[in-house]
Write a protein that holds these residues in place. Structure first.
Motif, PDB file in Angstrom:
ATOM      1  N   ILE A  65       0.839  -1.208   0.000  1.00  0.00           N
ATOM      2  CA  ILE A  65       0.000   0.000   0.000  1.00  0.00           C
ATOM      3  C   ILE A  65       0.869   1.251   0.000  1.00  0.00           C
ATOM      4  O   ILE A  65       0.655   2.175  -0.784  1.00  0.00           O
ATOM      5  CB  ILE A  65      -0.935   0.008   1.232  1.00  0.00           C
ATOM      6  CG1 ILE A  65      -1.943  -1.131   1.136  1.00  0.00           C
ATOM      7  CG2 ILE A  65      -1.660   1.329   1.348  1.00  0.00           C
ATOM      8  CD1 ILE A  65      -2.683  -1.385   2.404  1.00  0.00           C
ATOM      9  N   VAL A  66       1.878   1.268   0.899  1.00  0.00           N
ATOM     10  CA  VAL A  66       2.668   2.486   1.053  1.00  0.00           C
ATOM     11  C   VAL A  66       3.587   2.704  -0.151  1.00  0.00           C
ATOM     12  O   VAL A  66       3.573   3.767  -0.769  1.00  0.00           O
ATOM     13  CB  VAL A  66       3.491   2.435   2.353  1.00  0.00           C
ATOM     14  CG1 VAL A  66       4.440   3.604   2.416  1.00  0.00           C
ATOM     15  CG2 VAL A  66       2.563   2.443   3.536  1.00  0.00           C
ATOM     16  N   TYR A  67       4.351   1.665  -0.514  1.00  0.00           N
ATOM     17  CA  TYR A  67       5.360   1.882  -1.547  1.00  0.00           C
ATOM     18  C   TYR A  67       4.767   1.799  -2.945  1.00  0.00           C
ATOM     19  O   TYR A  67       4.932   2.706  -3.760  1.00  0.00           O
ATOM     20  CB  TYR A  67       6.514   0.884  -1.379  1.00  0.00           C
ATOM     21  CG  TYR A  67       7.385   1.262  -0.222  1.00  0.00           C
ATOM     22  CD1 TYR A  67       8.340   2.252  -0.369  1.00  0.00           C
ATOM     23  CD2 TYR A  67       7.223   0.674   1.013  1.00  0.00           C
ATOM     24  CE1 TYR A  67       9.126   2.628   0.686  1.00  0.00           C
ATOM     25  CE2 TYR A  67       8.005   1.045   2.079  1.00  0.00           C
ATOM     26  CZ  TYR A  67       8.956   2.018   1.913  1.00  0.00           C
ATOM     27  OH  TYR A  67       9.718   2.401   2.959  1.00  0.00           O
ATOM     28  N   ALA A  68       4.035   0.678  -3.209  1.00  0.00           N
ATOM     29  CA  ALA A  68       3.495   0.531  -4.562  1.00  0.00           C
ATOM     30  C   ALA A  68       2.363   1.525  -4.794  1.00  0.00           C
ATOM     31  O   ALA A  68       2.289   2.188  -5.828  1.00  0.00           O
ATOM     32  CB  ALA A  68       3.013  -0.897  -4.766  1.00  0.00           C
ATOM     33  N   GLY A  69       1.469   1.645  -3.798  1.00  0.00           N
ATOM     34  CA  GLY A  69       0.289   2.473  -4.016  1.00  0.00           C
ATOM     35  C   GLY A  69       0.562   3.952  -3.880  1.00  0.00           C
ATOM     36  O   GLY A  69      -0.170   4.766  -4.438  1.00  0.00           O
ATOM     37  N   GLY A  70       1.590   4.335  -3.129  1.00  0.00           N
ATOM     38  CA  GLY A  70       1.803   5.752  -2.902  1.00  0.00           C
ATOM     39  C   GLY A  70       3.071   6.281  -3.536  1.00  0.00           C
ATOM     40  O   GLY A  70       3.041   7.102  -4.445  1.00  0.00           O
ATOM     41  N   ILE A  71       4.193   5.747  -3.085  1.00  0.00           N
ATOM     42  CA  ILE A  71       5.462   6.387  -3.400  1.00  0.00           C
ATOM     43  C   ILE A  71       5.819   6.261  -4.875  1.00  0.00           C
ATOM     44  O   ILE A  71       6.222   7.233  -5.514  1.00  0.00           O
ATOM     45  CB  ILE A  71       6.569   5.798  -2.492  1.00  0.00           C
ATOM     46  CG1 ILE A  71       6.307   6.292  -1.073  1.00  0.00           C
ATOM     47  CG2 ILE A  71       7.939   6.215  -2.958  1.00  0.00           C
ATOM     48  CD1 ILE A  71       7.223   5.755  -0.051  1.00  0.00           C
ATOM     49  N   ILE A  72       5.620   5.053  -5.442  1.00  0.00           N
ATOM     50  CA  ILE A  72       6.005   4.895  -6.852  1.00  0.00           C
ATOM     51  C   ILE A  72       5.089   5.731  -7.750  1.00  0.00           C
ATOM     52  O   ILE A  72       5.534   6.251  -8.782  1.00  0.00           O
ATOM     53  CB  ILE A  72       5.968   3.416  -7.264  1.00  0.00           C
ATOM     54  CG1 ILE A  72       6.806   2.597  -6.312  1.00  0.00           C
ATOM     55  CG2 ILE A  72       6.487   3.247  -8.667  1.00  0.00           C
ATOM     56  CD1 ILE A  72       8.269   2.726  -6.497  1.00  0.00           C
ATOM     57  N   VAL A  73       3.806   5.856  -7.364  1.00  0.00           N
ATOM     58  CA  VAL A  73       2.925   6.705  -8.170  1.00  0.00           C
ATOM     59  C   VAL A  73       3.457   8.131  -8.184  1.00  0.00           C
ATOM     60  O   VAL A  73       3.487   8.796  -9.223  1.00  0.00           O
ATOM     61  CB  VAL A  73       1.483   6.660  -7.618  1.00  0.00           C
ATOM     62  CG1 VAL A  73       0.602   7.599  -8.380  1.00  0.00           C
ATOM     63  CG2 VAL A  73       0.930   5.265  -7.702  1.00  0.00           C
ATOM     64  N   MET A  74       3.914   8.578  -6.988  1.00  0.00           N
ATOM     65  CA  MET A  74       4.481   9.925  -6.900  1.00  0.00           C
ATOM     66  C   MET A  74       5.720  10.054  -7.807  1.00  0.00           C
ATOM     67  O   MET A  74       5.873  11.043  -8.537  1.00  0.00           O
ATOM     68  CB  MET A  74       4.910  10.223  -5.459  1.00  0.00           C
ATOM     69  CG  MET A  74       3.759  10.468  -4.537  1.00  0.00           C
ATOM     70  SD  MET A  74       2.860  11.932  -5.057  1.00  0.00           S
ATOM     71  CE  MET A  74       1.390  11.754  -4.094  1.00  0.00           C
ATOM     72  N   ILE A  75       6.583   9.023  -7.747  1.00  0.00           N
ATOM     73  CA  ILE A  75       7.790   9.072  -8.569  1.00  0.00           C
ATOM     74  C   ILE A  75       7.418   9.116 -10.048  1.00  0.00           C
ATOM     75  O   ILE A  75       7.963   9.922 -10.826  1.00  0.00           O
ATOM     76  CB  ILE A  75       8.690   7.852  -8.264  1.00  0.00           C
ATOM     77  CG1 ILE A  75       9.247   7.963  -6.841  1.00  0.00           C
ATOM     78  CG2 ILE A  75       9.836   7.763  -9.259  1.00  0.00           C
ATOM     79  CD1 ILE A  75      10.076   6.778  -6.438  1.00  0.00           C
ATOM     80  N   ALA A  76       6.448   8.271 -10.425  1.00  0.00           N
ATOM     81  CA  ALA A  76       6.013   8.257 -11.824  1.00  0.00           C
ATOM     82  C   ALA A  76       5.480   9.629 -12.224  1.00  0.00           C
ATOM     83  O   ALA A  76       5.759  10.145 -13.311  1.00  0.00           O
ATOM     84  CB  ALA A  76       4.944   7.184 -12.022  1.00  0.00           C
ATOM     85  N   PHE A  77       4.726  10.226 -11.314  1.00  0.00           N
ATOM     86  CA  PHE A  77       4.165  11.561 -11.536  1.00  0.00           C
ATOM     87  C   PHE A  77       5.269  12.573 -11.832  1.00  0.00           C
ATOM     88  O   PHE A  77       5.199  13.340 -12.789  1.00  0.00           O
ATOM     89  CB  PHE A  77       3.463  11.974 -10.244  1.00  0.00           C
ATOM     90  CG  PHE A  77       2.108  12.512 -10.472  1.00  0.00           C
ATOM     91  CD1 PHE A  77       1.023  11.663 -10.425  1.00  0.00           C
ATOM     92  CD2 PHE A  77       1.918  13.849 -10.724  1.00  0.00           C
ATOM     93  CE1 PHE A  77      -0.227  12.149 -10.642  1.00  0.00           C
ATOM     94  CE2 PHE A  77       0.659  14.333 -10.946  1.00  0.00           C
ATOM     95  CZ  PHE A  77      -0.417  13.491 -10.901  1.00  0.00           C
ATOM     96  N   VAL A  78       6.290  12.547 -10.978  1.00  0.00           N
ATOM     97  CA  VAL A  78       7.401  13.488 -11.167  1.00  0.00           C
ATOM     98  C   VAL A  78       8.069  13.255 -12.514  1.00  0.00           C
ATOM     99  O   VAL A  78       8.369  14.206 -13.256  1.00  0.00           O
ATOM    100  CB  VAL A  78       8.426  13.328 -10.018  1.00  0.00           C
ATOM    101  CG1 VAL A  78       9.686  14.111 -10.317  1.00  0.00           C
ATOM    102  CG2 VAL A  78       7.815  13.777  -8.716  1.00  0.00           C
ATOM    103  N   ILE A  79       8.271  11.974 -12.871  1.00  0.00           N
ATOM    104  CA  ILE A  79       8.923  11.676 -14.141  1.00  0.00           C
ATOM    105  C   ILE A  79       8.098  12.210 -15.306  1.00  0.00           C
ATOM    106  O   ILE A  79       8.629  12.818 -16.248  1.00  0.00           O
ATOM    107  CB  ILE A  79       9.138  10.154 -14.276  1.00  0.00           C
ATOM    108  CG1 ILE A  79      10.170   9.679 -13.265  1.00  0.00           C
ATOM    109  CG2 ILE A  79       9.597   9.809 -15.681  1.00  0.00           C
ATOM    110  CD1 ILE A  79      10.306   8.194 -13.214  1.00  0.00           C
ATOM    111  N   ILE A  80       6.772  12.027 -15.220  1.00  0.00           N
ATOM    112  CA  ILE A  80       5.926  12.511 -16.314  1.00  0.00           C
ATOM    113  C   ILE A  80       6.003  14.037 -16.407  1.00  0.00           C
ATOM    114  O   ILE A  80       6.150  14.609 -17.481  1.00  0.00           O
ATOM    115  CB  ILE A  80       4.466  12.099 -16.107  1.00  0.00           C
ATOM    116  CG1 ILE A  80       4.355  10.596 -16.036  1.00  0.00           C
ATOM    117  CG2 ILE A  80       3.601  12.617 -17.233  1.00  0.00           C
ATOM    118  CD1 ILE A  80       3.035  10.143 -15.515  1.00  0.00           C
TER     119      ILE A  80
END
Lengths: 162, 318
Positions: A57-72
C-alpha cells in the motif's frame, strides 16, 4: 520454502539492478515497483501478511505513483549513460565482482554468527498496534510530528505566498 | 493439501471468475437499459429477445476489429496496461464472502488486501496514459493518478471506521458481526464517505474527469482499440461489480437476510448498489477538476476522520 525465498531474492536482485541500469526513467521506476513487490513477498513468506500488505500500500500504491508523476511532469527522456562499457572496463567489473564476493564470503564466515537472532515479534495487526501505542509510543509520536512538519514545509515551499 | 482440495479450489475459482465475467458482460447491457429507461427510450432491443444477446454480439465485434498499436508507443507498457486493469479488477473477489460457506479465502487482513489492490489498480490507467504517446491519454492518465491518490485516503479512512466498529479486518468476520444491525446504521457517515470515494475511484460520473469525452476524447484509453479497449471497458465494469460487492459486504450485511439463501441476498444487495451507481451516473453532470480535488481533501477526509472519532467514542460507551 527456502527455494522459493531464493528465487524471490534472485528476482529482487534483478529488479534492483534494473532500477540502476535502466536507461528509461519510467522503466526504472517500474523496476522499483516490482522490487518492492518482491520485498512484500518476503514479508508474506516470513508469515506477516500485515507488513506485506502495508509494504504494497505504502510503496506501490503511494510512493512509486508519486515518482512516476514526477517523471511525467519533468518530461520523459531516455538517459544515455556518460560512460561506455568497453572490454577493459567489463573485465574490471567482473574481477571486482569476484573480489566483492570473496570479501562477502569471508565476512559471512567470520562475523555472521556473532549477530544475534532477531527476537520474536508479534507482526499481526493487533501486535503491531499494541507495540506502537504502548512500548514505542514516544518514537511513534515523534515520527508523526516529523512527518507533519514535513507536510507543512512542503506547503510553504509549494505556495508562492502564504 | 490433497489433490481433492486443490480440485475443489480450482472449481471454486472458476465459478467465481466465470460468474463474475458473465455478470460484467451483462452489466454493459444493464447499464444501457437503465439509461434508456431513465431517458425514456427503449435501449438495445434488436439482438435477441429484449436485447439479451447484445453483449455477445459486442464481444464478437470487438474480437474481430483490427488491433491497432499506434506509432512510437512504449510497446511493453502499452500492452501490459489493460492486463493490469483487468486482473486487478477481478482480484477483490478472492476474499469476498458470497454466502456463509462460499468464499475463496479468508485472510485476517482482508481490508488491507483491498487497499493494496486498489493501489496497484492505479498503474493500469496511469501506464496506459503514459505509454500511449498521445496528449489526451497523458492528461487522462495524470488525472487518474491524482484522483485515485486523493480518494484512496478517504476510502481507507472509511475502512478504518468499519474495522473499529467490527473489531476485525477479515471480511468474513465483518459480515458475521453485522447479524444484528447492518453497518450502514452505526457507520452512516462512513458509508456516505465510502460511497462518494468509491464513485471517484471508479471514475464514474460525476467524477469521470479522466475520460471526460468533451475535452479528452476518451482519456487514458483513447489510443486503444479492439480487445485491448474491451479489456479496459470490462475492467471498468469489473471494478464496479467489485466495489458494489465490497459495499454490500462492509455496510449492507453481506449475505445475511431472512428466508432466502445467503447467495441470493448477496446478489440482490449487490445489484441494488449497482443500480444506484448507474442511476447516479445518468442523473448528475460532471464536476470540474478543482472541485473534485477539493471535495476529496476538504470535505471527505475531514468527514471520515470525524467518523473515526465518533466510532471510537461509540465503541467505548456502547
Amino acid at each position: 520454502m527456502k527455494t522459493v525465498f531464493y528465487i524471490n531474492a534472485l528476482f529482487s536482485l534483478i529488479f534492483a539492478l534494473g532500477v540502476i541500469f535502466g536507461k528509461n526513467p519510467l522503466r526504472s521506476a517500474l523496476s522499483l515497483l516490482l522490487f518492492f513487490l518482491t520485498i512484500a513477498l518476503d514479508f508474506f513468506f516470513a508469515g506477516s501478511e500485515y507488513l506485506g500488505f502495508v509494504q504494497i500500500i505504502v510503496y506501490a500504491g503511494g510512493i512509486i505513483v508519486m515518482i512516476a508523476f514526477v517523471i511525467i511532469l519533468l518530461g520523459l527522456k531516455k538517459e544515455s549513460p556518460d560512460y561506455d562499457i568497453t572490454v577493459r572496463s567489463f573485465t574490471g567489473i567482473i574481477l571486482l565482482g569476484f573480489f566483492a564476493l570473496g570479501v562477502l564470503y569471508g565476512l559471512a564466515k567470520s562475523v555472521l554468527h556473532l549477530i544475534p537472532k532477531a527476537p520474536y515479534f508479534d507482526t499481526s495487526a493487533a501486535g503491531i498496534g499494541d507495540a506502537l501505542f504502548s512500548k514505542y509510543l514516544l518514537p511513534f509520536e515523534v515520527a508523526s510530528i516529523l512527518l507533519l512538519v514535513g507536510v507543512v514545509l512542503a506547503f510553504i515551499f509549494a505556495k508562492k505566498e502564504v | 493439501m490433497a489433490l481433492k482440495d486443490v480440485l475443489i479450489l480450482v472449481v471454486k475459482i472458476s465459478i467465481v471468475i466465470g460468474g463474475m465475467l458473465g455478470v460484467v458482460a451483462y452489466l454493459t447491457l444493464m447499464e444501457r437499459k437503465v439509461v434508456a429507461y431513465i431517458q425514456e427510450r427503449l435501449g438495445p432491443n434488436r439482438v435477441g429477445p429484449w436485447g439479451l444477446l447484445q453483449p455477445i454480439a459486442d464481444g464478437i465485434k470487438l474480437f474481430f476489429k483490427e488491433d491497432v498499436i499506434p506509432a512510437h508507443v512504449d510497446k511493453l507498457l502499452y500492452i501490459i496496461a489493460p492486463a493490469i486493469t483487468m486482473t486487478m479488477a477481478v482480484m477483490p473477489f478472492v476474499i469476498i464472502p458470497f454466502s456463509k460457506s462460499f468464499f475463496l479465502s479468508d485472510i485476517n487482513v482482508g481490508i488491507l488486501l483491498l487497499l493494496a489492490i486498489s493501489g496497484i489498480n492505479t498503474y493500469g490507467v496511469l501506464l496506459a496514459g503514459i505509454s500511449s504517446n498521445s496528449k489526451y491519454s497523458m492528461i487522462g492518465g495524470l488525472r487518474v493518478a491524482s484522483q485515485l491518490i486523493s480518494y484512496e485516503v478517504a476510502l481507507s479512512l472509511a475502512f478504518v471506521g468499519v474495522v473499529l466498529w467490527n473489531g476485525s479486518m477479515s471480511l468474513v468476520k465483518i459480515t458475521e458481526a453485522q447479524h444484528v444491525v447492518w453497518n450502514i446504521i452505526p457507520q452512516f457517515i462512513g458509508f456516505i464517505v465510502f460511497f462518494i470515494a468509491a464513485l471517484a475511484e471508479l471514475n464514474r460520473i460525476p467524477f469521470d474527469l479522466p475520460e471526460a469525452e468533451a475535452e479528452l476524447v476518451a482519456g487514458y484509453h483513447t489510443e486503444y482499440s479492439s480487445m485491448k479497449f474491451a479489456l479496459f471497458y470490462l475492467g471498468e465494469y469489473a471494478n464496479l461489480t467489485a466495489m458494489s460487492a465490497i459495499i454490500t459486504t462492509l455496510y449492507l450485511g453481506g449475505w445475511q437476510g431472512p428466508w432466502l439463501p445467503g447467495f441470493v441476498w448477496f446478489a440482490i444487495k449487490t445489484f441494488v448498489v449497482l443500480f444506484v451507481f448507474m442511476w447516479i451516473r445518468w442523473t448528475y453532470p460532471r464536476f470540474r477538476f478543482d472541485q473534485l480535488i477539493s471535495v476529496g481533501w476538504k470535505v471527505l477526509i475531514p468527514l471520515a476522520l470525524l467518523n473515526i472519532a465518533l466510532t471510537a467514542i461509540l465503541r467505548i460507551y456502547i
